[in-house]
Design a protein around this motif. Structure first.
Motif, PDB file in Angstrom:
ATOM      1  N   THR A 341       0.855  -1.189   0.000  1.00 38.31           N
ATOM      2  CA  THR A 341       0.000   0.000   0.000  1.00 38.31           C
ATOM      3  C   THR A 341       0.894   1.243   0.000  1.00 38.31           C
ATOM      4  O   THR A 341       2.129   1.164   0.185  1.00 38.31           O
ATOM      5  CB  THR A 341      -0.892   0.006   1.248  1.00 38.31           C
ATOM      6  N   ARG A 342       0.269   2.401  -0.198  1.00 35.90           N
ATOM      7  CA  ARG A 342       1.040   3.655  -0.223  1.00 35.90           C
ATOM      8  C   ARG A 342       1.723   3.877   1.118  1.00 35.90           C
ATOM      9  O   ARG A 342       2.887   4.304   1.182  1.00 35.90           O
ATOM     10  CB  ARG A 342       0.102   4.826  -0.548  1.00 35.90           C
ATOM     11  N   GLU A 343       1.016   3.600   2.222  1.00 31.98           N
ATOM     12  CA  GLU A 343       1.600   3.787   3.549  1.00 31.98           C
ATOM     13  C   GLU A 343       2.776   2.846   3.772  1.00 31.98           C
ATOM     14  O   GLU A 343       3.804   3.223   4.356  1.00 31.98           O
ATOM     15  CB  GLU A 343       0.529   3.570   4.610  1.00 31.98           C
ATOM     16  N   GLN A 344       2.633   1.568   3.313  1.00 33.21           N
ATOM     17  CA  GLN A 344       3.727   0.607   3.454  1.00 33.21           C
ATOM     18  C   GLN A 344       4.956   1.047   2.664  1.00 33.21           C
ATOM     19  O   GLN A 344       6.087   0.909   3.123  1.00 33.21           O
ATOM     20  CB  GLN A 344       3.257  -0.780   3.003  1.00 33.21           C
ATOM     21  N   ASP A 349      10.378   3.082   2.581  1.00 27.02           N
ATOM     22  CA  ASP A 349      11.299   4.063   2.027  1.00 27.02           C
ATOM     23  C   ASP A 349      12.037   4.771   3.152  1.00 27.02           C
ATOM     24  O   ASP A 349      13.238   5.068   3.035  1.00 27.02           O
ATOM     25  CB  ASP A 349      10.523   5.059   1.162  1.00 27.02           C
ATOM     26  N   MET A 350      11.347   5.041   4.251  1.00 26.75           N
ATOM     27  CA  MET A 350      12.005   5.657   5.412  1.00 26.75           C
ATOM     28  C   MET A 350      13.068   4.714   5.965  1.00 26.75           C
ATOM     29  O   MET A 350      14.167   5.144   6.338  1.00 26.75           O
ATOM     30  CB  MET A 350      10.966   5.990   6.478  1.00 26.75           C
ATOM     31  N   LEU A 351      12.745   3.404   6.024  1.00 24.70           N
ATOM     32  CA  LEU A 351      13.724   2.424   6.500  1.00 24.70           C
ATOM     33  C   LEU A 351      14.920   2.370   5.572  1.00 24.70           C
ATOM     34  O   LEU A 351      16.067   2.312   6.016  1.00 24.70           O
ATOM     35  CB  LEU A 351      13.055   1.039   6.614  1.00 24.70           C
ATOM     36  N   HIS A 352      14.655   2.428   4.278  1.00 27.24           N
ATOM     37  CA  HIS A 352      15.744   2.373   3.303  1.00 27.24           C
ATOM     38  C   HIS A 352      16.662   3.583   3.439  1.00 27.24           C
ATOM     39  O   HIS A 352      17.894   3.472   3.331  1.00 27.24           O
ATOM     40  CB  HIS A 352      15.154   2.312   1.891  1.00 27.24           C
TER      41      HIS A 352
END
Length: 375
Positions: A341-344, A349-352
């Motif tokens: 999903t967009r939230e996932q 992306d933040m984790l990356h």
């Protein structure tokens, strides 16, 4: 009188020849020079056969061979060389040797004992399919097998109740008939009674003279815990009944174990694969691992890598010898989501962005390179 040849030279073996080598050499020569195989030169063949048999009668007997090795022909000539006074060893070997390739018993007709058709019963095979869980824990079950059993109407004798088999007139009850062929008296199975020594004039109406009848038997079978696919269990004496009171055969139960939905067996150990999420692998978690005895808690530490294997001791299969239990090995498979999903996507992306990985080839370990070289 011509000088006798060395017995070892007669058989073509060395003085250090083993018992089996002597027997094999004699067998080969006996087949070559037996009078029945030399009809065009019976006289010469008979003399050669007598010579090799004389040599074998000495060298096949450990005591006579020892005497011969010490004193030569003088040590064993007391009985006149080739004489009726052979040892029991030579007669036993004659039956084995000549029975194989001439279809006879004692070539000298000296064993005139009664023979019978008392043949042991045949062995039977039964294929039994069981589940993986039944193989693991063992079970008691019942099987139904068709087999030939002793006829109760005639007690296995084959003769009608109230009558008795008659002595065979052709062989006089010995089960063998003898024919003279020059030097030999050959004994063969009596064609009239088939070796039974008796003739049934009034056969049993239930078994028609065979002494056995076909029936179905229900047997209780105990399958021990820990059996594997293809194993055979022997049930002594539960095969077909023997002829004329002979011992019955055995029953062999061959096991077919069905595969388990997710356990793989390797010896007494079990292996299975359990999927976990990326988050569970990174953060660590506790899962319920399946075993043959139920669910077992398994801790997954944080930072677990794909393909990591965890062992749960004593949760495998029991040993057939009763020496402990195998282990359970669980391999974790990290499942990467394919539809986000967009939230996932935003969270990953933040984790990356906060996790930097240098995407360069991993250096092979020295141990791996050495294994490839000497593989």
């Amino acid at each position: 009188m011509s000088e006798k040849r060395d017995y070892y030279a007669v058989l073509g073996v060395g003085r250090d020849a083993s018992e089996q080598e002597i027997k094999s050499a004699y067998r080969k020569l006996a087949m070559q020079f037996h009078p029945d195989r030399n009809p065009d030169n019976t006289s010469e063949a008979t003399e050669k056969f007598k010579t090799i048999t004389e040599a074998y009668s000495v060298l096949a007997d450990p005591q006579k061979r020892d005497t011969y090795d010490r004193y030569g022909h003088a040590g064993v000539s007391g009985s006149g060389g080739f004489s009726p006074d052979f040892s029991s060893t030579i007669f036993t070997d004659f039956e084995d040797l000549f029975g194989d390739f001439f279809g006879i018993g004692d070539p000298f007709g000296r064993r005139g004992g009664r023979t019978t058709r008392a043949e042991p019963g045949s062995d039977l095979r039964y294929d039994l399919e069981i589940s993986f869980d039944e193989a693991a824990r063992g079970l008691d079950t019942k099987i139904k097998i068709p087999r030939r059993e002793v006829c109760l109407a005639c007690s296995g004798r084959g003769a009608k109740k109230g009558t008795e088999p008659a002595t065979c007139s052709a062989c006089g009850g010995r089960g063998q008939v003898r024919t003279q062929q020059g030097f030999f008296t050959l004994s063969r199975t009596c064609p009239q009674c088939g070796g039974a020594g008796q003739v049934i004039k009034e056969p049993c109406p239930t078994c028609y003279g065979e002494g056995r009848v076909r029936q179905e038997k229900v047997l209780g079978i105990k399958i021990p815990a820990g059996v594997d696919d293809g194993m055979r269990l022997r049930v002594s004496g539960e095969g077909e009944a023997g002829m004329m009171g002979a011992l019955p055969g055995d029953l062999y139960v061959v096991l077919k174990v069905r595969e388990h939905p997710f356990f793989e067996r390797r010896g007494n150990d079990l292996y299975c694969t359990i999927p976990i999420s990326v988050a569970q692998a990174a953060l660590g978690t506790e899962i319920q691992a399946p075993t043959l005895q139920g669910q077992e808690r398994l801790r997954i530490p944080e930072g677990t890598q794909p393909g990591s294997v965890f062992r749960i001791r004593g949760m495998g299969l029991p040993s057939l010898e009763g020496r402990g239990q195998g282990d359970l090995y669980i391999s974790v498979q990290v499942v990467v989501p394919t539809h986000l999903t967009r939230e996932q996507r935003r969270l990953i992306d933040m984790l990356h962005s906060s996790t930097r990985i240098d995407n360069k080839p991993v250096q092979r370990r020295v141990a791996d390179r050495v294994k490839d070289i000497f593989g």
